[in-house]
Design a protein around this motif. Sequence first.
Motif, short mmCIF file in Angstrom:
data_model
loop_
_atom_site.label_atom_id
_atom_site.label_comp_id
_atom_site.label_asym_id
_atom_site.label_seq_id
_atom_site.Cartn_x
_atom_site.Cartn_y
_atom_site.Cartn_z
N THR A 198 20.31 65.33 47.35
CA THR A 198 21.22 65.30 48.46
C THR A 198 21.92 63.66 48.59
O THR A 198 21.16 62.82 48.78
CB THR A 198 20.54 65.58 49.76
OG1 THR A 198 19.79 66.97 49.37
CG2 THR A 198 21.38 66.00 50.85
N THR A 199 23.22 63.96 48.94
CA THR A 199 23.90 62.72 49.39
C THR A 199 23.68 62.28 50.64
O THR A 199 23.35 63.11 51.48
CB THR A 199 25.57 62.57 48.95
OG1 THR A 199 26.12 63.76 50.07
CG2 THR A 199 25.80 63.24 47.73
N ARG A 200 24.06 61.16 50.91
CA ARG A 200 23.95 60.65 52.17
C ARG A 200 24.96 61.34 53.38
O ARG A 200 24.55 61.51 54.59
CB ARG A 200 24.37 59.23 52.55
CG ARG A 200 25.55 58.54 52.26
CD ARG A 200 25.58 57.28 52.07
NE ARG A 200 26.89 56.50 51.90
CZ ARG A 200 27.27 55.28 51.88
NH1 ARG A 200 26.30 54.35 51.92
NH2 ARG A 200 28.38 55.14 51.47
N ASP A 201 25.93 62.17 52.72
CA ASP A 201 26.67 62.79 53.64
C ASP A 201 25.98 64.29 53.80
O ASP A 201 26.70 65.18 54.44
CB ASP A 201 27.81 62.78 52.98
CG ASP A 201 28.84 61.65 53.11
OD1 ASP A 201 28.53 61.00 54.40
OD2 ASP A 201 29.34 61.20 52.33
N GLY A 202 25.04 64.66 53.16
CA GLY A 202 24.18 65.89 53.20
C GLY A 202 24.71 67.07 52.28
O GLY A 202 24.47 68.12 52.46
N PRO A 209 26.04 57.52 33.14
CA PRO A 209 26.60 56.43 33.94
C PRO A 209 27.72 56.91 34.75
O PRO A 209 28.27 56.67 35.78
CB PRO A 209 26.83 55.68 33.06
CG PRO A 209 27.21 55.97 31.71
CD PRO A 209 25.92 57.26 31.68
N VAL A 210 28.39 58.03 34.28
CA VAL A 210 29.50 58.63 35.08
C VAL A 210 29.32 59.66 36.14
O VAL A 210 29.49 59.52 37.25
CB VAL A 210 30.44 59.40 33.98
CG1 VAL A 210 31.80 60.12 34.91
CG2 VAL A 210 31.19 58.72 32.86
N LEU A 211 28.24 60.34 35.62
CA LEU A 211 27.72 61.35 36.80
C LEU A 211 27.14 60.64 38.13
O LEU A 211 27.08 61.00 39.31
CB LEU A 211 26.80 62.33 36.18
CG LEU A 211 27.30 63.46 35.24
CD1 LEU A 211 26.18 64.38 35.10
CD2 LEU A 211 28.59 63.97 35.76
N LYS A 212 26.49 59.46 37.71
CA LYS A 212 25.95 58.57 38.68
C LYS A 212 26.85 58.21 39.88
O LYS A 212 26.68 58.05 41.04
CB LYS A 212 25.39 57.40 38.06
CG LYS A 212 24.43 56.59 39.04
CD LYS A 212 23.87 55.36 38.41
CE LYS A 212 23.07 54.53 39.18
NZ LYS A 212 22.34 53.37 38.45
N PRO A 229 28.64 60.59 43.74
CA PRO A 229 28.75 60.74 45.40
C PRO A 229 29.55 59.55 46.00
O PRO A 229 30.39 59.66 46.81
CB PRO A 229 27.26 59.94 45.74
CG PRO A 229 26.51 60.42 44.51
CD PRO A 229 27.10 60.42 43.22
N SER A 230 29.79 58.56 45.28
CA SER A 230 30.84 57.45 45.62
C SER A 230 32.54 57.81 45.37
O SER A 230 33.29 57.67 46.19
CB SER A 230 30.81 55.96 44.82
OG SER A 230 30.82 56.21 43.58
N VAL A 231 32.76 58.70 44.23
CA VAL A 231 33.81 59.20 44.09
C VAL A 231 34.09 60.18 45.15
O VAL A 231 35.28 60.31 45.60
CB VAL A 231 33.92 60.04 42.75
CG1 VAL A 231 35.21 60.81 42.66
CG2 VAL A 231 33.99 59.00 41.77
N GLU A 280 37.20 60.05 47.93
CA GLU A 280 38.30 61.25 47.99
C GLU A 280 38.16 61.64 49.39
O GLU A 280 39.28 62.00 50.04
CB GLU A 280 38.16 62.09 47.10
CG GLU A 280 38.20 61.73 45.49
CD GLU A 280 38.03 62.64 44.34
OE1 GLU A 280 38.43 62.67 43.35
OE2 GLU A 280 37.19 63.58 44.61
N SER A 281 37.16 61.76 49.97
CA SER A 281 37.06 62.23 51.31
C SER A 281 37.74 61.50 52.41
O SER A 281 38.23 61.82 53.44
CB SER A 281 35.46 62.54 51.89
OG SER A 281 34.85 63.61 51.09
N LYS A 282 37.91 59.91 52.08
CA LYS A 282 38.35 59.30 53.19
C LYS A 282 40.19 59.44 53.11
O LYS A 282 40.77 59.23 53.64
CB LYS A 282 38.22 57.69 52.78
CG LYS A 282 36.66 57.39 53.21
CD LYS A 282 36.33 55.95 52.68
CE LYS A 282 35.07 55.59 53.19
NZ LYS A 282 34.49 54.27 52.79
N LEU A 283 40.42 59.70 51.59
CA LEU A 283 42.04 59.80 51.78
C LEU A 283 42.31 61.51 51.98
O LEU A 283 43.62 61.52 52.42
CB LEU A 283 42.19 59.67 50.21
CG LEU A 283 42.46 58.16 49.48
CD1 LEU A 283 42.64 58.20 48.13
CD2 LEU A 283 43.28 57.28 50.29
#
Length: 471
Positions: free
Chosen positions: A246-250, A267-270, A273-275, A279-282
Amino acid sequence: MTHPRRRPALLRREAVVATVPVAVAALLTAAGPATAAGSVGAPGVGDPYFPLAGNGGYHVSHYGLTLGYDPSSRHLTGKAVLAARATQRLTRFDLDFTGLKITGLTVDHRKASYKRDGQELVVTPARPLRKGQSFRITVTYNGKPGPVTDPDGSLDGWIPTDDGAFVAGEPQGAMTWFPANNHPLDKSSYDFTITVPKDRTAVANGLLLGQSTRNGKTTFRWRQKAPMAAYLATATVGRFKVKQYTTRDGLKVYDAVDPREATAAAPVLKKLPSVLEWESKLFGPYPYRAAGSIVDHAPNVGYALETQSRPLYDRAPDLSTLVHENAHQWFGDSVSLTSWKDIWLNEGFATYAEWLYSEQHGGDSAQKTFDALYARPASDALWEFPPGNPGSGANIFGTPVYARGAMTLQVLRNAVGDKDFFRILLAWAKKHRHGHGTTAQFERLAERESGKNLDQLFMTWLYAQGKPSHP
Protein backbone atom coordinates in the motif's frame (compact mmCIF):
# COMPACT_ATOMS: atom_id res chain seq x y z
CA MET A 1 -0.60 1.95 -25.59
CA THR A 2 3.13 2.44 -25.84
CA HIS A 3 5.09 4.23 -28.50
CA PRO A 4 6.65 3.04 -30.82
CA ARG A 5 3.30 2.02 -32.15
CA ARG A 6 2.28 -1.56 -32.56
CA ARG A 7 3.74 -3.30 -35.59
CA PRO A 8 2.91 -6.57 -37.35
CA ALA A 9 4.22 -9.48 -35.29
CA LEU A 10 6.93 -10.47 -37.77
CA LEU A 11 8.38 -6.98 -37.59
CA ARG A 12 8.22 -6.44 -33.85
CA ARG A 13 11.09 -6.47 -31.41
CA GLU A 14 9.58 -6.59 -28.99
CA ALA A 15 -21.19 -4.81 -7.48
CA VAL A 16 -21.42 -1.07 -8.18
CA VAL A 17 -23.50 0.20 -11.09
CA ALA A 18 -21.84 2.87 -13.19
CA THR A 19 -23.96 5.61 -14.68
CA VAL A 20 -23.79 6.71 -18.30
CA PRO A 21 -23.86 10.42 -19.21
CA VAL A 22 -26.97 11.65 -20.99
CA ALA A 23 -25.06 12.49 -24.19
CA VAL A 24 -23.54 9.02 -24.29
CA ALA A 25 -26.89 7.38 -23.60
CA ALA A 26 -28.28 9.22 -26.61
CA LEU A 27 -25.53 7.80 -28.82
CA LEU A 28 -26.14 4.29 -27.52
CA THR A 29 -29.83 4.64 -28.39
CA ALA A 30 -29.02 4.46 -32.11
CA ALA A 31 -31.34 1.88 -33.58
CA GLY A 32 -31.52 -0.27 -36.67
CA PRO A 33 -34.56 -0.54 -38.92
CA ALA A 34 -37.95 -0.57 -37.26
CA THR A 35 -39.92 -3.79 -37.16
CA ALA A 36 -43.59 -4.44 -36.67
CA ALA A 37 -42.97 -5.71 -33.18
CA GLY A 38 -40.77 -2.80 -32.08
CA SER A 39 -37.20 -1.66 -32.43
CA VAL A 40 -33.95 -3.40 -33.21
CA GLY A 41 -30.75 -2.30 -31.49
CA ALA A 42 -28.08 -1.19 -33.92
CA PRO A 43 -25.13 -3.58 -34.49
CA GLY A 44 -22.66 -0.75 -33.82
CA VAL A 45 -22.50 2.74 -32.33
CA GLY A 46 -21.38 4.30 -35.61
CA ASP A 47 -17.66 4.63 -34.97
CA PRO A 48 -16.06 5.79 -38.24
CA TYR A 49 -13.12 3.38 -37.94
CA PHE A 50 -14.82 0.38 -36.33
CA PRO A 51 -18.46 0.59 -37.45
CA LEU A 52 -19.53 -2.67 -35.77
CA ALA A 53 -17.88 -1.84 -32.43
CA GLY A 54 -20.35 -1.46 -29.59
CA ASN A 55 -24.10 -1.83 -29.90
CA GLY A 56 -27.12 0.43 -29.89
CA GLY A 57 -30.20 0.31 -27.71
CA TYR A 58 -28.81 -0.47 -24.27
CA HIS A 59 -26.15 0.36 -21.70
CA VAL A 60 -24.30 -2.28 -19.67
CA SER A 61 -23.86 -1.11 -16.08
CA HIS A 62 -22.02 -4.19 -14.79
CA TYR A 63 -20.24 -7.33 -16.02
CA GLY A 64 -19.87 -10.38 -13.83
CA LEU A 65 -17.34 -12.66 -15.52
CA THR A 66 -16.64 -16.19 -14.25
CA LEU A 67 -13.79 -17.82 -16.15
CA GLY A 68 -11.76 -21.00 -16.03
CA TYR A 69 -8.61 -21.37 -18.11
CA ASP A 70 -6.31 -24.34 -18.69
CA PRO A 71 -3.03 -23.11 -20.22
CA SER A 72 -1.99 -26.61 -21.30
CA SER A 73 -5.06 -27.16 -23.49
CA ARG A 74 -5.74 -23.43 -24.01
CA HIS A 75 -9.37 -24.10 -23.19
CA LEU A 76 -11.56 -21.41 -21.65
CA THR A 77 -14.92 -21.83 -19.96
CA GLY A 78 -16.93 -18.73 -19.26
CA LYS A 79 -20.10 -17.34 -17.80
CA ALA A 80 -20.91 -13.69 -18.37
CA VAL A 81 -23.73 -11.96 -16.53
CA LEU A 82 -24.46 -8.47 -17.88
CA ALA A 83 -26.68 -6.03 -15.98
CA ALA A 84 -28.08 -3.65 -18.58
CA ARG A 85 -30.70 -0.99 -19.21
CA ALA A 86 -32.61 -0.50 -22.44
CA THR A 87 -32.25 2.99 -23.92
CA GLN A 88 -35.05 2.27 -26.41
CA ARG A 89 -37.71 -0.38 -26.89
CA LEU A 90 -35.96 -3.56 -28.00
CA THR A 91 -37.20 -6.66 -29.71
CA ARG A 92 -33.63 -7.58 -30.63
CA PHE A 93 -30.14 -6.43 -29.74
CA ASP A 94 -26.53 -7.33 -30.45
CA LEU A 95 -23.48 -8.21 -28.38
CA ASP A 96 -19.90 -8.19 -29.66
CA PHE A 97 -18.65 -11.77 -29.28
CA THR A 98 -16.63 -13.97 -31.59
CA GLY A 99 -14.94 -17.34 -31.77
CA LEU A 100 -16.22 -19.23 -28.72
CA LYS A 101 -19.08 -21.74 -28.57
CA ILE A 102 -22.21 -20.59 -26.78
CA THR A 103 -23.80 -23.23 -24.53
CA GLY A 104 -26.61 -21.12 -23.09
CA LEU A 105 -28.15 -17.65 -23.30
CA THR A 106 -30.95 -16.12 -21.25
CA VAL A 107 -32.44 -12.66 -20.84
CA ASP A 108 -33.98 -12.15 -17.41
CA HIS A 109 -33.72 -15.91 -16.78
CA ARG A 110 -35.79 -16.73 -19.87
CA LYS A 111 -34.18 -18.61 -22.72
CA ALA A 112 -33.49 -16.26 -25.61
CA SER A 113 -32.89 -17.12 -29.23
CA TYR A 114 -29.68 -16.00 -30.90
CA LYS A 115 -27.61 -16.22 -34.05
CA ARG A 116 -24.00 -15.43 -34.98
CA ASP A 117 -23.23 -12.86 -37.67
CA GLY A 118 -19.49 -12.32 -37.83
CA GLN A 119 -18.47 -10.54 -34.64
CA GLU A 120 -22.11 -9.87 -33.79
CA LEU A 121 -24.13 -12.06 -31.46
CA VAL A 122 -27.73 -11.20 -32.34
CA VAL A 123 -30.09 -11.83 -29.40
CA THR A 124 -33.88 -11.99 -29.49
CA PRO A 125 -35.36 -12.04 -25.95
CA ALA A 126 -38.50 -14.01 -25.23
CA ARG A 127 -40.31 -10.75 -24.51
CA PRO A 128 -39.62 -7.27 -25.89
CA LEU A 129 -37.78 -4.92 -23.56
CA ARG A 130 -39.32 -1.57 -22.66
CA LYS A 131 -37.34 1.64 -22.95
CA GLY A 132 -35.77 2.25 -19.54
CA GLN A 133 -36.17 -1.37 -18.45
CA SER A 134 -33.33 -2.97 -16.50
CA PHE A 135 -32.54 -6.50 -17.62
CA ARG A 136 -29.94 -9.23 -17.19
CA ILE A 137 -28.17 -11.16 -19.93
CA THR A 138 -26.49 -14.47 -19.04
CA VAL A 139 -24.22 -16.20 -21.55
CA THR A 140 -22.32 -19.43 -20.95
CA TYR A 141 -19.61 -20.42 -23.40
CA ASN A 142 -16.38 -22.33 -23.93
CA GLY A 143 -13.62 -23.03 -26.44
CA LYS A 144 -10.10 -22.01 -27.36
CA PRO A 145 -9.96 -18.22 -27.52
CA GLY A 146 -7.48 -16.48 -29.77
CA PRO A 147 -6.68 -12.94 -30.82
CA VAL A 148 -8.06 -10.79 -33.58
CA THR A 149 -5.82 -9.12 -36.17
CA ASP A 150 -6.18 -5.35 -36.19
CA PRO A 151 -6.07 -3.14 -39.29
CA ASP A 152 -2.39 -2.37 -38.60
CA GLY A 153 -1.54 -6.08 -38.62
CA SER A 154 -1.04 -6.45 -34.87
CA LEU A 155 -2.88 -8.80 -32.53
CA ASP A 156 -5.16 -8.02 -29.64
CA GLY A 157 -7.58 -9.92 -27.46
CA TRP A 158 -6.81 -13.29 -25.88
CA ILE A 159 -3.20 -13.97 -26.94
CA PRO A 160 -1.89 -17.36 -25.72
CA THR A 161 1.61 -17.45 -24.21
CA ASP A 162 3.90 -20.32 -23.24
CA ASP A 163 2.51 -20.29 -19.68
CA GLY A 164 -0.92 -18.69 -19.98
CA ALA A 165 -2.38 -15.76 -21.86
CA PHE A 166 -1.61 -12.08 -22.47
CA VAL A 167 -5.06 -10.46 -22.50
CA ALA A 168 -5.11 -6.99 -24.06
CA GLY A 169 -8.22 -5.67 -25.79
CA GLU A 170 -7.38 -2.43 -27.62
CA PRO A 171 -9.20 -1.70 -29.82
CA GLN A 172 -11.26 -4.82 -30.65
CA GLY A 173 -10.12 -7.77 -28.57
CA ALA A 174 -12.54 -7.87 -25.61
CA MET A 175 -15.01 -9.75 -27.80
CA THR A 176 -12.57 -12.69 -28.05
CA TRP A 177 -13.14 -13.70 -24.42
CA PHE A 178 -16.45 -12.24 -23.22
CA PRO A 179 -19.66 -10.90 -24.80
CA ALA A 180 -19.60 -7.12 -24.57
CA ASN A 181 -20.89 -3.78 -25.66
CA ASN A 182 -17.39 -3.23 -26.98
CA HIS A 183 -16.86 0.48 -27.53
CA PRO A 184 -15.38 3.12 -25.19
CA LEU A 185 -18.75 4.87 -25.17
CA ASP A 186 -20.13 2.15 -22.90
CA LYS A 187 -18.33 1.99 -19.54
CA SER A 188 -19.25 -0.40 -16.77
CA SER A 189 -18.15 -1.85 -13.44
CA TYR A 190 -16.72 -5.38 -13.36
CA ASP A 191 -16.36 -8.45 -11.17
CA PHE A 192 -13.99 -11.24 -12.23
CA THR A 193 -13.79 -14.77 -10.84
CA ILE A 194 -10.95 -16.62 -12.59
CA THR A 195 -9.86 -20.19 -11.92
CA VAL A 196 -6.49 -21.47 -13.13
CA PRO A 197 -4.03 -24.26 -12.19
CA LYS A 198 -2.58 -23.65 -8.74
CA ASP A 199 0.87 -22.84 -10.13
CA ARG A 200 -0.54 -19.96 -12.21
CA THR A 201 -1.83 -16.53 -11.30
CA ALA A 202 -4.80 -14.77 -12.91
CA VAL A 203 -4.65 -10.97 -12.81
CA ALA A 204 -7.55 -8.66 -13.64
CA ASN A 205 -8.49 -5.05 -12.94
CA GLY A 206 -9.15 -3.27 -9.67
CA LEU A 207 -8.85 -4.75 -6.20
CA LEU A 208 -8.09 -8.37 -5.38
CA LEU A 209 -10.97 -9.48 -3.16
CA GLY A 210 -9.46 -12.85 -2.38
CA GLN A 211 -8.03 -16.11 -3.66
CA SER A 212 -8.48 -19.75 -2.67
CA THR A 213 -6.96 -23.06 -3.74
CA ARG A 214 -8.82 -26.34 -3.97
CA ASN A 215 -8.28 -29.56 -5.89
CA GLY A 216 -5.18 -28.27 -7.61
CA LYS A 217 -6.74 -25.05 -8.83
CA THR A 218 -6.68 -21.47 -7.55
CA THR A 219 -9.56 -19.04 -7.94
CA PHE A 220 -8.89 -15.28 -7.98
CA ARG A 221 -11.65 -12.72 -7.38
CA TRP A 222 -11.16 -9.17 -8.64
CA ARG A 223 -13.42 -6.10 -8.63
CA GLN A 224 -13.23 -2.90 -10.63
CA LYS A 225 -15.88 -0.53 -9.30
CA ALA A 226 -14.98 2.49 -11.40
CA PRO A 227 -16.49 2.70 -14.90
CA MET A 228 -14.30 0.89 -17.43
CA ALA A 229 -14.44 0.42 -21.19
CA ALA A 230 -14.40 -3.22 -22.28
CA TYR A 231 -11.08 -2.89 -24.13
CA LEU A 232 -9.35 -2.02 -20.84
CA ALA A 233 -10.38 -5.26 -19.11
CA THR A 234 -7.82 -8.02 -18.66
CA ALA A 235 -7.64 -11.55 -17.29
CA THR A 236 -3.97 -12.24 -17.90
CA VAL A 237 -2.72 -15.67 -16.81
CA GLY A 238 0.83 -16.86 -16.20
CA ARG A 239 3.51 -17.89 -13.77
CA PHE A 240 4.08 -14.67 -11.88
CA LYS A 241 5.98 -13.42 -8.88
CA VAL A 242 3.51 -11.28 -6.96
CA LYS A 243 4.23 -8.29 -4.76
CA GLN A 244 1.52 -6.40 -2.88
CA TYR A 245 1.82 -3.22 -0.85
CA THR A 246 0.00 0.00 0.00
CA THR A 247 1.39 3.39 -0.94
CA ARG A 248 1.47 6.29 1.50
CA ASP A 249 -1.53 7.68 -0.40
CA GLY A 250 -3.48 4.51 0.37
CA LEU A 251 -3.37 2.89 -3.08
CA LYS A 252 -3.40 -0.90 -3.12
CA VAL A 253 -0.57 -1.95 -5.44
CA TYR A 254 -0.45 -5.41 -7.00
CA ASP A 255 2.53 -6.25 -9.19
CA ALA A 256 2.63 -9.56 -11.08
CA VAL A 257 5.93 -10.21 -12.86
CA ASP A 258 7.06 -13.14 -14.99
CA PRO A 259 10.27 -14.44 -13.34
CA ARG A 260 12.09 -14.12 -16.67
CA GLU A 261 11.49 -10.35 -16.56
CA ALA A 262 11.88 -9.81 -12.82
CA THR A 263 15.48 -8.59 -12.71
CA ALA A 264 14.98 -6.01 -15.44
CA ALA A 265 11.57 -4.91 -14.17
CA ALA A 266 12.40 -4.44 -10.48
CA PRO A 267 14.16 -1.03 -10.57
CA VAL A 268 11.44 0.44 -12.80
CA LEU A 269 8.46 -0.90 -10.87
CA LYS A 270 10.03 0.43 -7.69
CA LYS A 271 9.41 3.92 -9.05
CA LEU A 272 5.66 3.40 -9.57
CA PRO A 273 4.55 5.14 -6.33
CA SER A 274 6.66 8.22 -7.08
CA VAL A 275 5.46 8.29 -10.72
CA LEU A 276 1.80 8.15 -9.63
CA GLU A 277 2.44 10.84 -7.02
CA TRP A 278 4.05 13.08 -9.66
CA GLU A 279 1.22 12.49 -12.15
CA SER A 280 -1.38 13.18 -9.46
CA LYS A 281 0.14 16.61 -8.86
CA LEU A 282 -0.19 17.47 -12.55
CA PHE A 283 -3.45 15.76 -13.47
CA GLY A 284 -5.39 15.58 -10.21
CA PRO A 285 -6.12 12.67 -7.86
CA TYR A 286 -5.40 9.19 -9.18
CA PRO A 287 -8.75 7.89 -10.49
CA TYR A 288 -8.78 4.45 -8.84
CA ARG A 289 -8.24 2.65 -5.53
CA ALA A 290 -5.85 0.09 -7.03
CA ALA A 291 -2.65 0.33 -9.04
CA GLY A 292 0.19 -1.91 -10.13
CA SER A 293 1.70 -3.69 -13.11
CA ILE A 294 1.47 -6.96 -15.02
CA VAL A 295 4.84 -7.75 -16.58
CA ASP A 296 4.48 -10.78 -18.82
CA HIS A 297 7.03 -12.51 -21.04
CA ALA A 298 5.28 -12.22 -24.40
CA PRO A 299 7.94 -11.46 -27.02
CA ASN A 300 5.55 -11.85 -29.96
CA VAL A 301 3.12 -9.18 -28.75
CA GLY A 302 5.17 -6.02 -29.24
CA TYR A 303 3.34 -3.51 -27.06
CA ALA A 304 2.15 -2.55 -23.60
CA LEU A 305 -1.41 -1.52 -22.77
CA GLU A 306 -2.99 0.77 -20.18
CA THR A 307 -5.36 -1.89 -18.79
CA GLN A 308 -7.32 0.02 -16.19
CA SER A 309 -5.68 0.35 -12.78
CA ARG A 310 -2.92 -2.13 -13.71
CA PRO A 311 -1.03 -1.65 -17.00
CA LEU A 312 0.05 -4.72 -18.92
CA TYR A 313 3.57 -5.02 -20.35
CA ASP A 314 4.84 -7.62 -22.82
CA ARG A 315 8.30 -7.40 -21.23
CA ALA A 316 10.07 -5.43 -18.50
CA PRO A 317 9.19 -1.78 -19.16
CA ASP A 318 11.58 1.13 -19.18
CA LEU A 319 10.74 4.17 -17.08
CA SER A 320 9.24 6.15 -19.97
CA THR A 321 6.85 3.30 -20.74
CA LEU A 322 5.82 3.12 -17.08
CA VAL A 323 5.12 6.87 -17.10
CA HIS A 324 3.20 6.59 -20.38
CA GLU A 325 0.90 3.72 -19.43
CA ASN A 326 0.10 5.18 -16.03
CA ALA A 327 -0.62 8.62 -17.52
CA HIS A 328 -3.31 6.79 -19.49
CA GLN A 329 -5.10 6.07 -16.22
CA TRP A 330 -6.20 9.71 -16.47
CA PHE A 331 -6.08 10.17 -20.25
CA GLY A 332 -7.85 7.29 -21.95
CA ASP A 333 -9.09 5.26 -18.98
CA SER A 334 -10.79 7.83 -16.74
CA VAL A 335 -11.38 10.32 -19.57
CA SER A 336 -12.46 8.00 -22.36
CA LEU A 337 -12.99 8.45 -26.07
CA THR A 338 -16.33 8.77 -27.82
CA SER A 339 -14.71 7.85 -31.15
CA TRP A 340 -11.45 6.09 -32.07
CA LYS A 341 -10.80 9.02 -34.40
CA ASP A 342 -9.93 11.06 -31.28
CA ILE A 343 -7.20 8.62 -30.19
CA TRP A 344 -4.65 11.46 -29.92
CA LEU A 345 -6.44 12.49 -26.71
CA ASN A 346 -5.10 9.24 -25.26
CA GLU A 347 -1.75 8.73 -26.94
CA GLY A 348 -0.68 12.33 -27.47
CA PHE A 349 -1.34 13.13 -23.83
CA ALA A 350 0.44 10.03 -22.50
CA THR A 351 3.43 10.74 -24.75
CA TYR A 352 3.55 14.33 -23.55
CA ALA A 353 3.55 13.03 -19.97
CA GLU A 354 6.80 11.24 -20.86
CA TRP A 355 8.25 14.55 -22.07
CA LEU A 356 7.18 16.35 -18.91
CA TYR A 357 8.63 13.64 -16.71
CA SER A 358 11.97 13.93 -18.48
CA GLU A 359 11.88 17.72 -18.21
CA GLN A 360 11.16 17.68 -14.49
CA HIS A 361 13.60 14.86 -13.64
CA GLY A 362 16.85 16.08 -15.12
CA GLY A 363 16.36 15.00 -18.73
CA ASP A 364 15.60 16.84 -21.95
CA SER A 365 13.01 19.60 -21.81
CA ALA A 366 9.74 19.10 -23.65
CA GLN A 367 10.80 21.91 -25.99
CA LYS A 368 14.07 20.14 -26.82
CA THR A 369 12.18 16.95 -27.60
CA PHE A 370 9.78 18.97 -29.76
CA ASP A 371 12.63 20.65 -31.63
CA ALA A 372 14.31 17.34 -32.42
CA LEU A 373 11.06 16.02 -33.87
CA TYR A 374 10.30 19.18 -35.81
CA ALA A 375 13.74 18.95 -37.45
CA ARG A 376 12.63 15.81 -39.27
CA PRO A 377 12.10 16.37 -43.01
CA ALA A 378 8.65 16.78 -44.51
CA SER A 379 8.98 13.28 -45.97
CA ASP A 380 9.25 11.69 -42.52
CA ALA A 381 6.47 9.38 -41.30
CA LEU A 382 5.82 11.88 -38.49
CA TRP A 383 3.98 14.08 -41.01
CA GLU A 384 2.19 11.25 -42.85
CA PHE A 385 -1.27 12.20 -41.56
CA PRO A 386 -2.71 14.64 -39.00
CA PRO A 387 -3.28 13.27 -35.48
CA GLY A 388 -6.80 14.69 -35.21
CA ASN A 389 -7.85 12.75 -38.29
CA PRO A 390 -5.76 9.56 -38.70
CA GLY A 391 -7.96 8.45 -41.58
CA SER A 392 -8.50 4.79 -40.68
CA GLY A 393 -8.17 2.19 -37.95
CA ALA A 394 -4.84 1.17 -39.47
CA ASN A 395 -3.35 4.52 -38.40
CA ILE A 396 -4.61 4.97 -34.86
CA PHE A 397 -1.34 3.72 -33.37
CA GLY A 398 0.84 5.56 -35.87
CA THR A 399 3.70 7.95 -35.09
CA PRO A 400 1.69 11.13 -35.81
CA VAL A 401 -0.93 10.19 -33.18
CA TYR A 402 1.73 9.87 -30.50
CA ALA A 403 4.48 12.32 -31.43
CA ARG A 404 2.63 15.01 -33.38
CA GLY A 405 -0.18 14.71 -30.85
CA ALA A 406 2.31 15.50 -28.09
CA MET A 407 3.80 18.27 -30.22
CA THR A 408 0.35 19.86 -30.40
CA LEU A 409 0.33 20.09 -26.62
CA GLN A 410 3.78 21.71 -26.59
CA VAL A 411 2.62 24.29 -29.17
CA LEU A 412 -0.44 24.92 -26.98
CA ARG A 413 1.80 25.33 -23.93
CA ASN A 414 3.94 27.88 -25.76
CA ALA A 415 0.86 29.77 -26.92
CA VAL A 416 -0.91 30.06 -23.57
CA GLY A 417 1.98 29.92 -21.07
CA ASP A 418 2.72 27.39 -18.38
CA LYS A 419 0.18 28.63 -15.84
CA ASP A 420 -2.79 28.31 -18.18
CA PHE A 421 -1.47 25.16 -19.84
CA PHE A 422 -1.17 23.13 -16.66
CA ARG A 423 -4.55 24.45 -15.51
CA ILE A 424 -6.00 23.15 -18.81
CA LEU A 425 -4.57 19.65 -18.24
CA LEU A 426 -5.89 19.57 -14.69
CA ALA A 427 -9.32 20.87 -15.71
CA TRP A 428 -9.61 18.34 -18.54
CA ALA A 429 -8.96 15.39 -16.25
CA LYS A 430 -11.27 16.76 -13.56
CA LYS A 431 -14.18 17.82 -15.74
CA HIS A 432 -14.39 14.48 -17.58
CA ARG A 433 -13.31 12.17 -14.74
CA HIS A 434 -14.86 8.69 -15.21
CA GLY A 435 -16.62 10.01 -18.32
CA HIS A 436 -15.85 10.88 -21.92
CA GLY A 437 -14.30 13.70 -23.89
CA THR A 438 -13.92 14.81 -27.50
CA THR A 439 -11.31 16.86 -29.30
CA ALA A 440 -13.85 19.66 -29.80
CA GLN A 441 -14.48 19.75 -26.05
CA PHE A 442 -10.76 19.93 -25.33
CA GLU A 443 -10.36 22.81 -27.80
CA ARG A 444 -13.20 24.74 -26.16
CA LEU A 445 -11.78 24.10 -22.69
CA ALA A 446 -8.34 25.35 -23.75
CA GLU A 447 -9.87 28.55 -25.12
CA ARG A 448 -11.96 29.13 -22.00
CA GLU A 449 -9.06 28.58 -19.61
CA SER A 450 -6.61 30.70 -21.61
CA GLY A 451 -8.96 33.38 -22.93
CA LYS A 452 -7.36 32.99 -26.37
CA ASN A 453 -8.63 32.07 -29.80
CA LEU A 454 -6.82 28.85 -30.62
CA ASP A 455 -8.65 27.84 -33.79
CA GLN A 456 -5.64 28.24 -36.06
CA LEU A 457 -3.32 26.42 -33.69
CA PHE A 458 -5.51 23.33 -33.51
CA MET A 459 -6.35 23.44 -37.22
CA THR A 460 -2.66 23.49 -38.11
CA TRP A 461 -1.39 20.88 -35.67
CA LEU A 462 -4.34 18.50 -35.45
CA TYR A 463 -5.91 18.63 -38.89
CA ALA A 464 -3.58 20.09 -41.54
CA GLN A 465 -1.86 17.67 -43.89
CA GLY A 466 1.93 17.60 -43.98
CA LYS A 467 4.56 19.32 -41.88
CA PRO A 468 3.38 22.63 -40.37
CA SER A 469 5.41 25.54 -41.71
CA HIS A 470 5.92 27.11 -38.27
CA PRO A 471 6.43 25.36 -34.94
